[in-house]
Design a protein around this motif. Structure first.
Motif, PDB file in Angstrom:
ATOM      1  N   ILE A  47      -9.791  22.223  -4.760  1.00 37.68           N
ATOM      2  CA  ILE A  47      -9.548  20.992  -5.518  1.00 37.68           C
ATOM      3  C   ILE A  47     -10.078  19.757  -4.800  1.00 37.68           C
ATOM      4  N   ASP A  48     -10.416  19.908  -3.532  1.00 36.99           N
ATOM      5  CA  ASP A  48     -11.023  18.771  -2.821  1.00 36.99           C
ATOM      6  C   ASP A  48     -11.937  19.338  -1.736  1.00 36.99           C
ATOM      7  N   GLU A  49     -13.130  18.780  -1.636  1.00 37.87           N
ATOM      8  CA  GLU A  49     -14.100  19.261  -0.637  1.00 37.87           C
ATOM      9  C   GLU A  49     -14.793  18.045  -0.050  1.00 37.87           C
ATOM     10  N   VAL A  50     -14.692  17.891   1.256  1.00 40.75           N
ATOM     11  CA  VAL A  50     -15.321  16.741   1.921  1.00 40.75           C
ATOM     12  C   VAL A  50     -16.225  17.260   3.038  1.00 40.75           C
ATOM     13  N   HIS A  51     -17.454  16.741   3.060  1.00 42.17           N
ATOM     14  CA  HIS A  51     -18.399  17.079   4.123  1.00 42.17           C
ATOM     15  C   HIS A  51     -18.443  15.869   5.066  1.00 42.17           C
ATOM     16  N   GLY A  52     -17.965  16.053   6.279  1.00 40.15           N
ATOM     17  CA  GLY A  52     -17.913  14.938   7.225  1.00 40.15           C
ATOM     18  C   GLY A  52     -19.050  15.022   8.219  1.00 40.15           C
ATOM     19  N   PHE A  53     -19.472  13.857   8.680  1.00 40.11           N
ATOM     20  CA  PHE A  53     -20.544  13.825   9.687  1.00 40.11           C
ATOM     21  C   PHE A  53     -20.146  12.861  10.786  1.00 40.11           C
ATOM     22  N   LYS A  54     -20.700  13.075  11.977  1.00 35.52           N
ATOM     23  CA  LYS A  54     -20.453  12.117  13.048  1.00 35.52           C
ATOM     24  C   LYS A  54     -21.434  10.983  12.899  1.00 35.52           C
ATOM     25  N   PHE A  55     -20.919   9.779  13.074  1.00 35.93           N
ATOM     26  CA  PHE A  55     -21.719   8.574  12.942  1.00 35.93           C
ATOM     27  C   PHE A  55     -22.025   8.099  14.363  1.00 35.93           C
ATOM     28  N   PHE A  56     -23.005   7.219  14.477  1.00 39.08           N
ATOM     29  CA  PHE A  56     -23.418   6.729  15.801  1.00 39.08           C
ATOM     30  C   PHE A  56     -22.243   6.482  16.740  1.00 39.08           C
ATOM     31  N   ASP A  57     -22.381   6.879  18.003  1.00 35.36           N
ATOM     32  CA  ASP A  57     -21.369   6.546  19.050  1.00 35.36           C
ATOM     33  C   ASP A  57     -19.961   6.969  18.693  1.00 35.36           C
ATOM     34  N   GLU A  58     -19.782   8.004  17.868  1.00 37.77           N
ATOM     35  CA  GLU A  58     -18.422   8.405  17.470  1.00 37.77           C
ATOM     36  C   GLU A  58     -17.723   7.289  16.689  1.00 37.77           C
ATOM     37  N   ARG A  59     -18.495   6.491  15.947  1.00 36.11           N
ATOM     38  CA  ARG A  59     -17.875   5.398  15.181  1.00 36.11           C
ATOM     39  C   ARG A  59     -17.466   5.877  13.798  1.00 36.11           C
ATOM     40  N   HIS A 100       0.838  -1.212   0.000  1.00 34.06           N
ATOM     41  CA  HIS A 100       0.000   0.000   0.000  1.00 34.06           C
ATOM     42  C   HIS A 100       0.866   1.254   0.000  1.00 34.06           C
ATOM     43  N   THR A 101       0.309   2.321  -0.594  1.00 33.81           N
ATOM     44  CA  THR A 101       1.067   3.569  -0.721  1.00 33.81           C
ATOM     45  C   THR A 101       0.299   4.728  -0.112  1.00 33.81           C
ATOM     46  N   ALA A 102       0.997   5.514   0.698  1.00 32.88           N
ATOM     47  CA  ALA A 102       0.425   6.780   1.184  1.00 32.88           C
ATOM     48  C   ALA A 102       0.785   7.827   0.137  1.00 32.88           C
ATOM     49  N   VAL A 103      -0.173   8.179  -0.696  1.00 30.97           N
ATOM     50  CA  VAL A 103       0.106   9.079  -1.809  1.00 30.97           C
ATOM     51  C   VAL A 103       0.298  10.507  -1.317  1.00 30.97           C
ATOM     52  N   SER A 104       1.018  11.283  -2.130  1.00 28.60           N
ATOM     53  CA  SER A 104       1.171  12.710  -1.858  1.00 28.60           C
ATOM     54  C   SER A 104       0.439  13.462  -2.955  1.00 28.60           C
ATOM     55  N   THR A 105      -0.447  14.364  -2.586  1.00 24.54           N
ATOM     56  CA  THR A 105      -1.271  15.070  -3.579  1.00 24.54           C
ATOM     57  C   THR A 105      -1.188  16.586  -3.324  1.00 24.54           C
ATOM     58  N   PRO A 106      -1.545  17.405  -4.347  1.00 19.24           N
ATOM     59  CA  PRO A 106      -1.366  18.855  -4.198  1.00 19.24           C
ATOM     60  C   PRO A 106      -2.246  19.474  -3.099  1.00 19.24           C
ATOM     61  N   GLY A 107      -1.817  20.630  -2.638  1.00 16.18           N
ATOM     62  CA  GLY A 107      -2.585  21.379  -1.641  1.00 16.18           C
ATOM     63  C   GLY A 107      -1.779  22.570  -1.163  1.00 16.18           C
ATOM     64  N   ASP A 108      -2.285  23.792  -1.437  1.00 17.84           N
ATOM     65  CA  ASP A 108      -1.614  24.997  -0.938  1.00 17.84           C
ATOM     66  C   ASP A 108      -2.197  25.439   0.395  1.00 17.84           C
ATOM     67  N   LEU A 109      -3.524  25.288   0.505  1.00 18.02           N
ATOM     68  CA  LEU A 109      -4.203  25.687   1.749  1.00 18.02           C
ATOM     69  C   LEU A 109      -5.136  24.572   2.166  1.00 18.02           C
TER      70      LEU A 109
END
Ligand code: HEM
Length: 309
Positions: free
Chosen positions: A126-138, A87-96
């Motif tokens: 270039i990347d947008e993620v909407h995260g939510f809390k799942f039951f019991d902090e799972r 497996h590889t931990a990729v490196s991807t662009p990001g200024d901010l």
């Protein structure tokens, strides 16, 4: 020294925005960064009980463009790919990186909308993620995620740069990775096999005895110590995210540390193994699609970017 607020109880909602800055927009972006605390107050003040927080991180290449005459924060460098046998931990662009947290997603969204308008013409999201809390902090693998995070003073100590880089005291570093899970593969495992992969029980979230924990268990590889035997810690604020229609089920990993080499050490353990070969079992079901490192300046630096100390 006012620090950006990193240590906080787990939020119910989060947004993670990664931006690249357009050539020629350096001055505009420097100005916008000085306004970040004000933009955040404009939204947060309207619903104080929802504890809206905004953290901004600056990538290595952008730092060189924005502040060519300032010394570089000691730990700031582009995220280096980590290639294990499998497996590889990729490196991807990001200024901010903009990390928004609140009790409600609408608070994050409103601030993101405002920032989107301000940065328009100067930076691309270039990347947008909407995260939510799942039951019991799972997480979406079904395990409680965040239990062993440091709290209070221990957390502040884990994330806050001190005298070791006095010019940037009060700052921090953050590493992010957007993981997608192979849910069909994971669900095909028995609960006992899943527990072996994490190193904790699934239902009641209890750590396995050391002699029962497999060498490739996630927490076995992520508990690391310095030369004096003191545990080295980071502060995580992972969030589940996904899209049912796209069959996308993910964990957005975010880890803050005063020294990014601690997080990098954990990542080497996960991807290469310790000893090499014992890579983290969760990687057979979790693939990082992004990977980036950012310096998180103190609020004082953001408001007035000159180093102190
Ligand atoms: C612990 C999930 C990625 C570092 C845990 C735990 C879970 C978990 C369920 C046990 C409960 C807890 O203490 O939080 C995940 C998932 C990941 C992920 C689903 C991504 C797919 C990472 C990465 C790192 C990391 C990339 C480090 C670079 C840690 C640490 C602990 C931990 C330090 C606490 C170990 C301890 O003190 O017992 N993670 N994790 N995790 N994870 Fe992860």
């Amino acid at each position: 020294m006012a620090t950006q607020k990193l240590v906080a109880p787990p939020a119910r909602a989060a947004m993670f925005l990664t931006l690249t800055v357009n050539d020629g927009s350096e001055e505009a972006v420097r100005d916008l960064l000085t306004g970040m605390s004000g933009f955040t107050r404009s939204v947060a003040f309207r619903e104080p009980d929802e504890h809206l927080l905004c953290v901004v991180g600056i990538g290595s290449q952008l730092w060189d463009r924005l502040f060519p005459n300032l010394p570089k924060p000691r730990g700031l460098h582009p995220f280096e790919e980590i290639k294990g046998d499998k497996h590889t931990a990729v490196s991807t662009p990001g200024d901010l990186l903009i990390h928004l947290r609140s009790g409600r997603l609408d608070m994050c969204f409103e601030l993101a909308r405002l920032l989107g308008k301000k940065f328009e013409g100067h930076a691309e999201i270039i990347d947008e993620v909407h995260g939510f809390k799942f039951f019991d902090e799972r997480d979406l693998l079904g395990f409680v995620d965040g239990t062993e995070n440091p709290e209070g003073d221990r957390a502040e100590d884990a994330v806050t740069i001190g005298e070791e880089d006095a010019a940037y005291a009060g700052g921090s570093y953050v590493i992010v990775q957007k993981y997608l899970h192979d849910m069909a593969g994971w669900d095909a495992l028995s609960v006992e096999e899943q527990e072996d992969a994490i190193g904790r029980s699934k239902l009641d979230d209890v750590e396995m005895d050391d002699d029962a924990k497999p060498a490739n268990a996630h927490i076995k590889l992520n508990v690391i110590h310095d030369a004096e035997g003191k545990q080295l810690q980071i502060m995580r604020d992972n969030m589940p995210f996904g899209s049912v229609g796209e069959r996308e089920f993910g964990t957005y990993f975010i880890g803050y540390a005063k020294d990014p080499s601690v997080t990098e050490h954990m990542l080497r353990n996960m991807f290469i193994g310790d000893p090499p070969g014992t890579y983290d079992r969760i990687l057979d079901f979790s693939t990082p699609k992004t990977g980036a490192l950012f310096f998180v300046p103190s609020v004082d630096f953001l408001d007035d970017p000159t180093p102190r100390g």
